[in-house]
Enzyme design. Structure first.
Site, mmCIF file in Angstrom:
data_model
loop_
_atom_site.group_PDB
_atom_site.id
_atom_site.type_symbol
_atom_site.label_atom_id
_atom_site.label_comp_id
_atom_site.label_asym_id
_atom_site.label_seq_id
_atom_site.Cartn_x
_atom_site.Cartn_y
_atom_site.Cartn_z
ATOM 1 N N ASP A 34 2.095 -2.879 9.113
ATOM 2 C CA ASP A 34 2.729 -4.507 8.987
ATOM 3 C C ASP A 34 4.462 -4.249 8.646
ATOM 4 O O ASP A 34 4.885 -5.321 9.307
ATOM 5 C CB ASP A 34 2.100 -4.476 7.573
ATOM 6 N N LYS A 73 4.991 8.132 6.360
ATOM 7 C CA LYS A 73 4.864 8.799 5.182
ATOM 8 C C LYS A 73 5.064 10.083 4.693
ATOM 9 O O LYS A 73 4.787 10.110 3.407
ATOM 10 C CB LYS A 73 5.316 7.574 4.200
ATOM 11 N N TYR A 98 -4.881 -1.496 2.079
ATOM 12 C CA TYR A 98 -5.504 -2.638 2.390
ATOM 13 C C TYR A 98 -6.575 -2.546 1.929
ATOM 14 O O TYR A 98 -7.586 -3.944 2.188
ATOM 15 C CB TYR A 98 -4.897 -3.035 3.382
ATOM 16 N N ASP A 103 10.585 5.665 7.339
ATOM 17 C CA ASP A 103 11.649 4.968 6.932
ATOM 18 C C ASP A 103 13.302 5.085 7.777
ATOM 19 O O ASP A 103 14.195 4.754 8.073
ATOM 20 C CB ASP A 103 12.688 5.159 5.401
#
Length: 382
Positions: free
Chosen positions: A273, A201, A134, A249
């Site tokens: 988000d 991640k 972002y 995930d």
């Protein structure tokens, strides 16, 4: 006590939900405190209304006012996908250093949910708000900027990037990550929460997402060591805050099958988000999801849904997100009695099945009401 709240109506359904939300929040304050406390609302311009009146989507006067403010609230703002001006939301977050996006996720009785036990969902997401993808550093395929970056990677670093690629940068810093995790830990300590989970991640992006994980653990160890314990060292029944981490995930599965094991989530910008919206879907959708973007001085509350242009002006919008933002604002001020009145009224209205069309379509036997009537119902239940 009188507090000033700067507000931006927003685009699309923004003016409708703002017009409904303000009287509900004012009524809650009056009900709780009589004339002893009140809010003064002052409008700022941004988005399409600002462009019509000033020729700019984000006037400098708006940014200047926000820099000196303590409290602000806004409706949704339009950002075209793939063209046009850059996201006004992202611009304000970066310009005003609103580094923490905070979104509480809770269930209101009566909502029809896609999961079996939505009542077990009671989490608050702390999303880093200024870094990651972002940051907006990207260049289109075939542009001179993209070709220069690709040439550097190919010639200097030996990385075989396709020459036709669009390229972007994913900056993540120790400072940005640590201050976000610090705010999440401060909240957990103040509210007596049981755990803080770092979501990342880092198994793939070892030096950005993985860095976030390591920097988060450093803050917990170095600044909150007497009040926290890592998951692997936690004894059963510990009274310390358990700090743990999950791969992003895998976390999406966890919040579906074991939501009761998670309380405070601290995560990176893009992951935050995704997961905050996914959690909102478990408890009724974005129409009931409030949020706040915070710097060290400004709390800027915002509806988390979009502008919904297809229903703008039709009195169909759900004002719940912005009204609950108002409750968050009151809690932020320490006006907890007024905030509780709003939450109780929302529970009662939803339980009575008098709701806007987005909720009524999911509830058997519900009565569909318009945006204005829903606000009137909440006001009468305060």
């Amino acid at each position: 006590m009188r507090k000033t709240v700067l507000f931006i109506e927003g685009d699309g359904i923004g003016p409708e939900v703002m017009k409904v939300a303000q009287p509900v929040v004012n009524r809650a304050v009056e009900k709780a405190y009589g004339s002893e406390r009140s809010l003064e609302w002052k409008e700022l311009l941004a988005g399409e209304k600002a462009f019509r009146e000033t020729g700019e989507y984000l006037p400098q006067s708006t940014l200047d006012a926000l820099r000196g403010a303590e409290l602000a609230i806004k409706g949704p703002l339009t950002t075209p996908v793939g063209k046009g001006f850059r996201s006004l939301n992202v611009t304000m977050r970066q310009t005003l250093d609103l580094y923490a996006c905070i979104r509480p996720i809770r269930y209101f009785e009566g909502i029809v949910s896609p999961v079996k036990h939505p009542e077990k969902v009671d989490m608050i997401v702390f999303r880093e708000n200024t870094e990651d993808v972002y940051a907006g550093i990207e260049y289109a395929s075939g542009t001179p900027e993209a070709m220069r970056i690709i040439d550097f990677f190919r010639s200097e670093l030996g990385v075989n990037v396709d020459v036709t690629a669009g390229v972007g940068l994913k900056p993540m810093t120790p400072k940005g990550s640590k201050r976000l995790v610090r705010k999440a830990l401060e909240y957990a300590v103040a509210q007596g929460k049981s755990s803080v989970t770092l979501v990342h991640k880092g198994n793939i992006m070892k030096y950005t997402e993985g860095g976030f994980r390591e920097w988060g653990y450093e803050v917990a160890r170095d600044e909150f060591g007497d009040r926290t314990v890592t998951e692997k060292d936690a004894a059963p029944g510990t009274d310390r805050i358990v700090v743990k981490d999950r791969i992003a995930d895998a976390m999406f599965q966890e919040v579906l099958i074991r939501p009761e094991q998670y309380s405070v989530i601290a995560t990176t910008n893009l992951n935050g988000d995704y997961i905050s919206d996914a959690l909102a879907a478990q408890v009724g959708g974005l129409g009931l999801a409030p949020g706040v973007n915070m710097s060290d001085t400004l709390a800027f509350f915002e509806a988390t849904h979009g502008t919904a242009p297809t229903i703008a002006g039709q009195d169909k919008a759900n004002p719940g997100s912005l009204i609950l933002c108002g409750a968050m604002l009151l809690d932020h001020l320490g006006w907890h009695e007024a905030a509780a009145l709003i939450h109780n009224a929302m529970n009662r209205a939803i339980s009575a099945k008098s709701v806007t069309v987005d909720l009524a379509s999911q509830m058997e036997g519900a009565r569909t009401v318009g945006c204005r009537e829903f606000g009137d119902i909440l006001g009468s239940l305060l």
